[in-house]
Scaffold this motif. Structure first.
Motif, PDB file in Angstrom:
ATOM      1  N   GLY A 151      14.550 -43.894  10.630  1.00  0.00           N
ATOM      2  CA  GLY A 151      13.286 -43.189  10.650  1.00  0.00           C
ATOM      3  C   GLY A 151      12.474 -43.361  11.904  1.00  0.00           C
ATOM      4  N   ARG A 316      11.695 -39.170   5.701  1.00  0.00           N
ATOM      5  CA  ARG A 316      11.509 -39.762   7.022  1.00  0.00           C
ATOM      6  C   ARG A 316      12.062 -38.794   8.063  1.00  0.00           C
ATOM      7  N   GLU A 426       6.807 -41.341   7.961  1.00  0.00           N
ATOM      8  CA  GLU A 426       7.133 -40.912   6.603  1.00  0.00           C
ATOM      9  C   GLU A 426       6.100 -39.896   6.141  1.00  0.00           C
TER      10      GLU A 426
END
Length: 908
Positions: A151, A316, A426
């Motif tokens: 991510g 993500r 996120e």
């Protein structure tokens, strides 16, 4: 550069789409040394190396391993890779040592100032010239790829002087050998192996920064892409770039091939394929976070199913940027000029702007000039931003480029001081929630449709019941009507029955008569069946007899085949015996001639002893043979004088008559005498008038002796220098004889003589079509397989003569259409040997190319066959002024060649 586009959709960066929610999870930093979902990379040594670069085992150390050497989390990781010496450096710098010395086990590099003093530098990883592509990927790019999968944004960049291997390190596809795959291909393999295509997605953009213009390599028409910066977050997006979703590795390789085909490159003194633009590959990864969503649901256990279904999933989003920078270069070394010079200036300006930003970040300056160049704007997240960055600097070993090597090393040293703050991004995926709600809506609609269908089925059932009742009433009415009808029908049938009884009585009478007739007919049928069965048995017997005859015939054929094979064996034995008999007869005749010669010499000796003095000169055939037989060798004018003396004493007719002698040695010596006579121009007409040319051609076709073939072909080559003799050779089938001799010959000198004869014939304008029709060109091309320089020189001379005559005929208007040489497949060999090391071959081939190129009808074949490049080289590098001028004049006068040169962007 040629442009082309694939069937890809245009789209903007997904992070720039409006309507998505803001980032809900807090952006939190990640240390370079940490990995939230994967263990740190283990150190491991490479046990195998690639064959092409001669790699050796090197001490491994993953870039960004479990512990940061400098103890500063988040800084840019820098590795240095040394390119091995190329062929030009191996020759030019053979007497000089490399300007750098690597100590990979200490992660150090020593740069030599002179023979006594060196500077030492430390890097995160030092990769020798033997390091494999796999090793480079694991220590430079793999930690960044793993962070992207977790991510975080990541950047892998290559920096260095032109020709030091940046594109090889990053963008090599490895089609010829998978061990040569670069960082781009290996990174995509790891990403595809880790994600799930059902819940995750990958999309790719491929761009180039050329002359401060951002261009789309996947859509060349999109050549001015704007850079958009978010004023709040500082994120950089490219809304106009093509964004292609990747589902498998093969589609990604096709995108890389398409992009590389559209990238600008040029030939400089430092690199034959120097990149003239910065290439940027952006890989956008979107992954679903299942653990966080389920944990959030468990905290609210009292929520209804509808509430759970309305909760957006957590995703993500990360981005991997791979940057292949164009190489820095000095104008005095690269030799750039014209448009290439302008490209070099633009490259150096953008790299200078990047260096200023690196210096400012390394020194913690308050102002970082990121807006001085589009390159620095694109990379603002990679240096001092939120991305995990790995930099590989590439250097060469040549001491001539020590200044460029030192500059590259200092760039890497300053980059190691830059610190980044990695952040995890996120957000809720409301698009996925919308798709989930669409699915639920589809289910509700299907349920409604199911109930509606059940209602319609019930309505249809009631309607069917009513219709059944109506039909029953109608049926009862029909039954009543049927009863009435049956009543009247019964009465009608009774009357009919009475009539039938009367008719039956009449029929019985007739049937009795018919039975009598049938009895007689049955007897006749029985007789016929009996005859038929008899015929059937006879037919079966005949068929059996035929089958037996067929089997006998097959056996006879087999015995006949075996007999034929025996006959063939006997014939072969008879032929072998006949051949042996002929051989023995030849040996006997040779011994008889030798015996006659000895007896003649004994008689001469006896006569001289009787008369007390030397006898007179011989005058019969044996004396002529003794004169033709080889005498002790003389050299120079003495040999010519002896041949001329023999010609005067014996006479041409007697020498030519010896060409048909049974003694092989006599024929060999006679044909050598004729060849020596044919070398003098004054004797050629006498030899032809006396039938010597015809005798030579007959000897060439009838003899199997290699020496006779070589000498006879040489004599014919001398005679073929006269135009009248050339027509006479062609009229007597000389080309066919020479072609057959070339096909059977193995001695290079024989092939040289045959090729010389055909080359002389190729110079006659009147014989072009006939010479080609009888296989002269094919024979010339067939002799190139010999590979001997003398043979190739004669073949090249023949092709040059033929091309010159064709050019003259086309100019005069007596010939149209493509060259016969091109039609017979001579162009590939001409192009292949246009730069041959042997000057006679090269000179004739250069002349042939110039003559072929003078006519526009040949231009298309020459362009597709690669002859255009050779013409350009001849016009520039040929040692002869006349050939160089002819090539230049041919190129500038041909519209097709000029158009192709403009298409290839070659200034001429």
């Amino acid at each position: 550069m040629a442009t082309g586009g694939g069937n890809y959709r245009n789209g903007s960066h997904r992070n720039s789409l409006k309507g998505l929610s803001t980032i809900t999870a807090t952006d939190r930093p990640l240390s370079v040394n940490s990995n939230p979902s994967k263990p740190a990379l283990r150190n491991k040594s490479l046990s195998s190396v690639t064959a092409s670069s001669g790699l050796r085992k090197s001490s491994p150390a993953s870039l960004g391993a479990a512990k940061d050497d400098a103890g500063v989390p988040g800084r840019v990781r820098v590795a240095v890779r040394l390119r091995p010496r190329n062929a030009e450096e191996s020759v030019a710098d053979a007497d000089f040592a490399d300007c750098v010395e690597l100590q990979p086990e200490l992660k150090r590099l020593k740069l030599r100032k002179n023979n006594w003093d060196t500077d030492t530098y430390e890097f995160d990883e030092v990769l020798t010239e033997f390091a494999s592509q796999k090793r480079v990927y694991e220590v430079v790019a793999k930690p960044v790829v793993e962070s992207v999968l977790d991510g975080y944004n990541g950047t892998v960049m290559a920096y260095g002087q032109t020709g030091t291997g940046k594109t090889y390190t990053l963008g090599r596809l490895g089609e010829e050998d998978t061990a040569y795959r670069g960082i781009m291909v290996r990174a995509m393999e790891d990403i595809l192996a880790e994600i799930s295509l059902e819940s995750d997605s990958i999309s790719v953009s491929y761009l180039q920064l050329y002359m401060e213009t951002l261009q789309d390599l996947l859509d060349p028409t999109n050549d001015n892409i704007s850079i958009v910066e978010d004023p709040k977050s500082g994120d950089v997006s490219l809304p106009g770039a093509t964004l292609v979703e990747i589902r498998d590795q093969q589609s990604f390789l096709e995108l890389l091939r398409l992009g590389e085909a559209h990238r600008y490159a040029a030939n400089t003194k430092l690199n034959t394929e120097s990149s003239r633009s910065h290439a940027i590959l952006m890989v956008h990864v979107k992954r679903s976070v299942k653990g966080r969503e389920s944990a959030h649901s468990s905290e609210n256990g009292t929520s209804t199913n509808m509430t759970k279904s309305l909760r957006a999933p957590l995703v993500r989003k990360s981005k991997l940027v791979v940057v292949d920078l164009a190489g820095s270069e000095r104008i005095d070394k690269s030799g750039s000029e014209g448009h290439t010079l302008e490209e070099a200036k633009s490259i150096n300006l953008s790299l200078s702007a990047l260096g200023k930003c690196i210096n400012a970040l390394a020194e913690n300056s308050a102002h970082v000039p990121v807006r001085d160049s589009k390159l620095t704007r694109l990379l603002r997240d990679s240096f001092g931003g939120t991305a995990r960055t790995s930099l590989v600097i590439t250097i060469g070993p040549s001491p001539r480029h020590r200044g460029e090597t030192a500059s590259t090393i200092m760039f890497g040293q300053r980059a190691m001081k830059v610190e980044n703050m990695l952040k995890l991004k996120e957000e809720f995926d409301y698009k996925s929630l919308a798709r989930r709600l669409d699915i639920q809506l589809d289910k509700l609609i299907m349920e409604h449709e199911r109930k509606h269908k059940a209602f319609e089925d019930e309505l249809e059932r009631i309607t069917t019941d009513a219709e059944n009742r109506i039909s029953e009433v109608e049926r009862n009415y029909a039954d009543a009507m049927e009863k009435e009808r049956l009543k009247y029908q019964k009465e009608y049938m009774e009357s009919i029955k009475k009539l039938e009884e009367k008719w039956m009585m009449n029929q019985q009478k007739q049937s009795s008569e018919r039975k009598e007739q049938m009895a007689s007919t049955a007897e006749e049928v029985a007789e016929v069946k009996k005859s038929l069965s008899k015929e059937t048995s006879l037919r079966k017997a005949a068929e059996e007899e035929v089958d037996s005859l067929k089997s006998q015939l097959a056996q006879l054929r087999k015995s006949e085949a075996s007999a034929n094979s025996e006959i063939l064996k006997l014939r072969k034995m008879l032929e072998d015996e006949a051949h042996q008999k002929e051989k023995l007869e030849g040996e006997i005749s040779m011994l008889q001639s030798q015996l006659l010669q000895l007896s003649f010499e004994a008689d001469e000796t006896r006569r001289r002893l009787d008369i007390g003095g030397p006898g007179k000169g011989p005058g019969n055939l044996d004396s002529l043979i003794s004169q033709v037989r080889p005498q002790p060798k003389v050299s120079g004018n003495g040999e010519k004088a002896s041949v001329a003396k023999l010609f005067e004493q014996v006479g041409l007719q007697k020498i030519l008559s010896l060409l048909e002698a049974e003694d092989a040695d006599v024929r060999i010596h006679a044909v050598k005498v004729v060849a020596n006579l044919a070398a003098e121009e004054t004797n050629q007409q006498k030899i032809v008038e006396a039938g010597g040319l015809t005798s030579l051609l007959m000897l060439l076709g009838s003899s199997e002796d290699e020496t006779i073939h070589r000498v006879a072909a040489g004599a014919i080559a001398n005679l073929a220098m006269n135009e009248t003799n050339q027509e006479l050779i062609m009229s007597q089938g000389g080309i066919s004889m020479l072609s057959m001799t070339a096909a059977n010959a193995e001695d290079p000198q024989t092939l040289r003589m045959v090729a010389g004869a055909i080359a002389n014939l190729c110079g006659n304008d009147k014989l072009q079509t006939k010479l080609r029709g009888e296989g002269g060109i094919k024979a010339l091309l067939g002799m190139v397989n010999c590979g001997h320089p003398d043979v190739l020189a004669q073949v090249a001379r023949g092709i040059a003569n033929f091309a010159k005559c064709e050019s003259r005929a086309s100019t005069q208007g007596s010939k149209t259409g493509r060259s016969l040489l091109i039609e017979d497949g001579a162009l590939p060999w001409i192009v292949q040997n246009a730069n041959n090391e042997a000057s006679p071959i090269r000179r004739h081939i250069e002349l042939a190319l110039c003559h072929l190129a003078q006519h526009e009808v040949n231009a298309k074949d020459m362009i597709s066959g690669g002859a255009l490049w050779e013409l350009v080289r001849i016009s520039r590098d040929c040692s002869r002024e006349d050939i160089r001028s002819l090539a230049h004049r041919t190129l500038t006068s041909s519209p097709s060649f000029l158009a192709e040169l403009r298409r290839l962007r070659i200034e001429y």
